[in-house]
Design an enzyme around this catalytic site. Structure first.
Site, short mmCIF file in Angstrom:
data_model
loop_
_atom_site.label_atom_id
_atom_site.label_comp_id
_atom_site.label_asym_id
_atom_site.label_seq_id
_atom_site.Cartn_x
_atom_site.Cartn_y
_atom_site.Cartn_z
CG HIS A 117 28.54 32.61 -78.92
ND1 HIS A 117 30.04 32.35 -78.77
CD2 HIS A 117 28.16 32.54 -80.22
CE1 HIS A 117 30.41 32.33 -80.07
NE2 HIS A 117 29.33 32.35 -80.81
CB CYS A 147 6.97 22.33 -70.40
SG CYS A 147 8.88 22.38 -70.59
CB ALA A 153 42.27 43.72 -74.78
#
Ligand code: OAD
Length: 268
Positions: free
Chosen positions: A130, A168, A249
Site C-alpha cells: 500500500h 506540472c 503480535a
C-alpha cells in the site's frame, strides 16, 4: 465478528509445534496488517480516531475523490499520521520477524502497512503493498508512476495545504494506495507469486477484509501452505488458519521466535 473458528491458546506446547512447522519450511512468508504496528502506538484502521480526527472516517479521507474535494483536509490528516509515526519505533513484533528471518535464512514480509517499521526494524525483504507514507508524489504522476517529490526541496505555505508539483503544478500527495486505487503492479505481482510458492504463511494483525491483500492468505492456503495466524481477535483469515494464536503480535511473535531458536539449538 462472531468467533466460530477455534482459536489456538498461546501455550508453550502450541508455540513449539508452530516453531517446528516454521523450522521445516523452505519458503515461508509473513503477511502483516495494521495490528502489528498497534503496539508502536499507531492506531489500526478499524480503531476510532483520536481527538480532532475522531469525527472522520479514514475510509472517507483516504480516497482520490476526498483529496480532489478537499486537498487541505486530507493533507492535514496525513500530517497528523506522519507526526504519530515520527515518534513510533519498531516494537517486539517487528523485531521478532527480523530474528525469524535470521533463523530461517530468508523471509519475505508482505505488508499492508505504510509506516516503514518493518524496514526500520531490519527486515530485508519487504513488499509494501500500500505504499510508503514517508514518501510523496505528484497527484497527476506527470513524469510517470510514481512521480516522487522530495518535500525538502520545496518551499510553500504549510498552512494552506499540500505543496504543488514543481513539474506540472498538480497538488502533491502521499505515496500511499487509497481506496478505489490500484496497488503498485510489480509489488502485487510479486506478492501473489511468493504466496503461490509459500509452504508456510504467517498472517499477523490484519482483519483480512481489504482486497486484494486479503486474498493472499487464501492463495497460499489453496496452494497447500500451512497458515498460522496471530491476532487477538478473530478475523476473516481465522477460518482458513491451521492455527490462530489469540494474542498480540508483540507478545506472541517473540515467544514463537524463542521456541524456534530453542528447537534449532536442541534439535537432535
Ligand atoms: P485493520 O485495522 O483492518 O485490522 C487490524 C487488525 O489487527 C484487526 O484484526 C485487529 O484484531 C488486529 N490487532 C489489533 N491489535 C493487534 C496486536 N497487538 N497484534 C496483532 N493484531 C492486532 O488493518 P488491516 O487489516 O491492515 O488500506 O487493514 C487493511 C487495509 O485497510 C489497510 O492497509 C488500509 C485500510 O483501509 C489502505 O490504506 C489501502
Amino acid at each position: 465478528m462472531t468467533d466460530r473458528s477455534p482459536r489456538t491458546p498461546v501455550t508453550l506446547e502450541n508455540l513449539r509445534a508452530a516453531a517446528r512447522v516454521l523450522h521445516a519450511s523452505r519458503c515461508p512468508v509473513v503477511l502483516t496488517g495494521a495490528g502489528i504496528s498497534k503496539e508502536s502506538g499507531i492506531p489500526t484502521f478499524r480503531d476510532a480516531l483520536d481527538g480532532l480526527w475522531a469525527q472522520y472516517d479514514p475510509q472517507q479521507l483516504a480516497t482520490p475523490g476526498a483529496f480532489r474535494r478537499n486537498p487541505k483536509l486530507v493533507w492535514d490528516w496525513y500530517t497528523y499520521r506522519r507526526e504519530l509515526l515520527a515518534q513510533a519505533q519498531p516494537n517486539p513484533g517487528h523485531r521478532a520477524l527480523v530474528e525469524l528471518e535470521r533463523l530461517l535464512g530468508c523471509l519475505v514480509v508482505i505488508t499492508q502497512n505504510v509506516d516503514g517499521l518493518h524496514q526500520a526494524a531490519g527486515s530485508s525483504d519487504v513488499i509494501a503493498l500500500h505504499g510508503d507514507i514517508r514518501r510523496n508524489k505528484c497527484f497527476a504522476n506527470c513524469q510517470g508512476d510514481p512521480t516522487l517529490i522530495d518535500l525538502s526541496t520545496l518551499d510553500w505555505d504549510r498552512a494552506s495545504g499540500p505543496p504543488r508539483c514543481p513539474h506540472c503544478g498538480a497538488p502533491v500527495r502521499p505515496d500511499v494506495v487509497w481506496f478505489e486505487e490500484a496497488l503498485p503492479a510489480a509489488a502485487l505481482e510479486r506478492a501473489f507469486r511468493v504466496c503461490e510458492n509459500a509452504d508456510v504463511a504467517l498472517v499477523v494483525g490484519t482483519s483480512g477484509i481489504v482486497q486484494p491483500a486479503a486474498s493472499l492468505p487464501f492463495v497460499a492456503k489453496e496452494r497447500g501452505a500451512f497458515v498460522i495466524e496471530v491476532n487477538p481477535a478473530p478475523s476473516a483469515i481465522t477460518a482458513i488458519a491451521d492455527w490462530s494464536f489469540a494474542g498480540a503480535a508483540g507478545e506472541v511473535l517473540p515467544r514463537l521466535v524463542t521456541a524456534l531458536a530453542e528447537w534449532e539449538t536442541h534439535e537432535p
